[in-house]
Design an enzyme around this catalytic site. Structure first.
Site, short mmCIF file in Angstrom:
data_model
loop_
_atom_site.label_atom_id
_atom_site.label_comp_id
_atom_site.label_asym_id
_atom_site.label_seq_id
_atom_site.Cartn_x
_atom_site.Cartn_y
_atom_site.Cartn_z
N THR A 81 -24.20 3.62 -1.54
CA THR A 81 -23.49 3.87 -0.29
C THR A 81 -22.15 4.55 -0.53
OG1 THR A 81 -24.57 1.92 0.66
CG2 THR A 81 -22.68 2.80 1.86
N CYS A 82 -21.45 4.12 -1.56
CA CYS A 82 -20.16 4.73 -1.89
C CYS A 82 -20.35 6.20 -2.29
CB CYS A 82 -19.48 3.96 -3.01
SG CYS A 82 -19.13 2.23 -2.61
N ALA A 83 -21.34 6.45 -3.12
CA ALA A 83 -21.63 7.82 -3.55
C ALA A 83 -21.99 8.69 -2.35
CB ALA A 83 -22.76 7.81 -4.58
#
Length: 164
Positions: free
Chosen positions: A59-61
């Site tokens: 999700t961060c990526a």
């Protein structure tokens, strides 16, 4: 203290995001070249602070990739991707992905997490940063905030960008 979840399990952050209408708290973060970057260094630009736990999660990526794509068309706007990851992890990820339209920054000291009230105080991500968006205008004022209530979810990109 804000309450968020990770896979429906509740935990807390240090406090609440900066209030819309207030001056953005100052910060000093470390970029991928190991140089310090402060809020005052970026004065005069709109800033999207894309705050997240770790560049090494899906999700961060995705948030970094999405803002990288959208930032290319934004006038006088810089996207800051901020986590506790070391600058080397940011550089590795951005290099491998061809990310060129964002500024990757590390909260090595932990001061950003405290000042912006996004550091987790408990749970499996204790000490990392809660997924949040803070938008700062050219005058240094906070004009939009979002703290994602479920850490595995993405932020609301459209609402964030509409604030500009």
């Amino acid at each position: 203290m804000a309450n968020v979840t990770l896979k429906s399990n509740p935990f807390n952050t240090v406090g609440e995001l900066p209030k819309v209408g207030n001056q953005a708290p100052d910060f000093t973060l470390t970029n991928t070249e190991l140089a310090e970057i402060s809020l005052t260094d970026l004065a005069g630009s709109n800033l999207i602070l894309n705050i997240f736990p770790s560049i090494d999660t899906g999700t961060c990526a995705t948030s970094v990739r999405t803002f990288n794509q959208k930032a290319a068309s934004l006038e006088n706007t810089k996207v800051l991707c901020i986590s506790k990851d070391l600058p080397f992890a940011h550089a590795r990820f951005c290099g491998a992905e061809g990310i060129e339209n964002v500024i990757s920054l590390s909260d090595i000291s932990g001061e950003f997490g405290k000042n912006y009230q996004v550091a987790f105080t408990d749970g499996p991500l204790k000490g990392l940063l809660s997924r949040s968006i803070v938008i700062v205008n050219t005058k240094g004022e906070v004009i939009y905030t979002e703290q994602v209530s479920e850490t595995t979810n993405e932020p609301n990109y459209e609402s964030a960008l509409a604030a500009l």
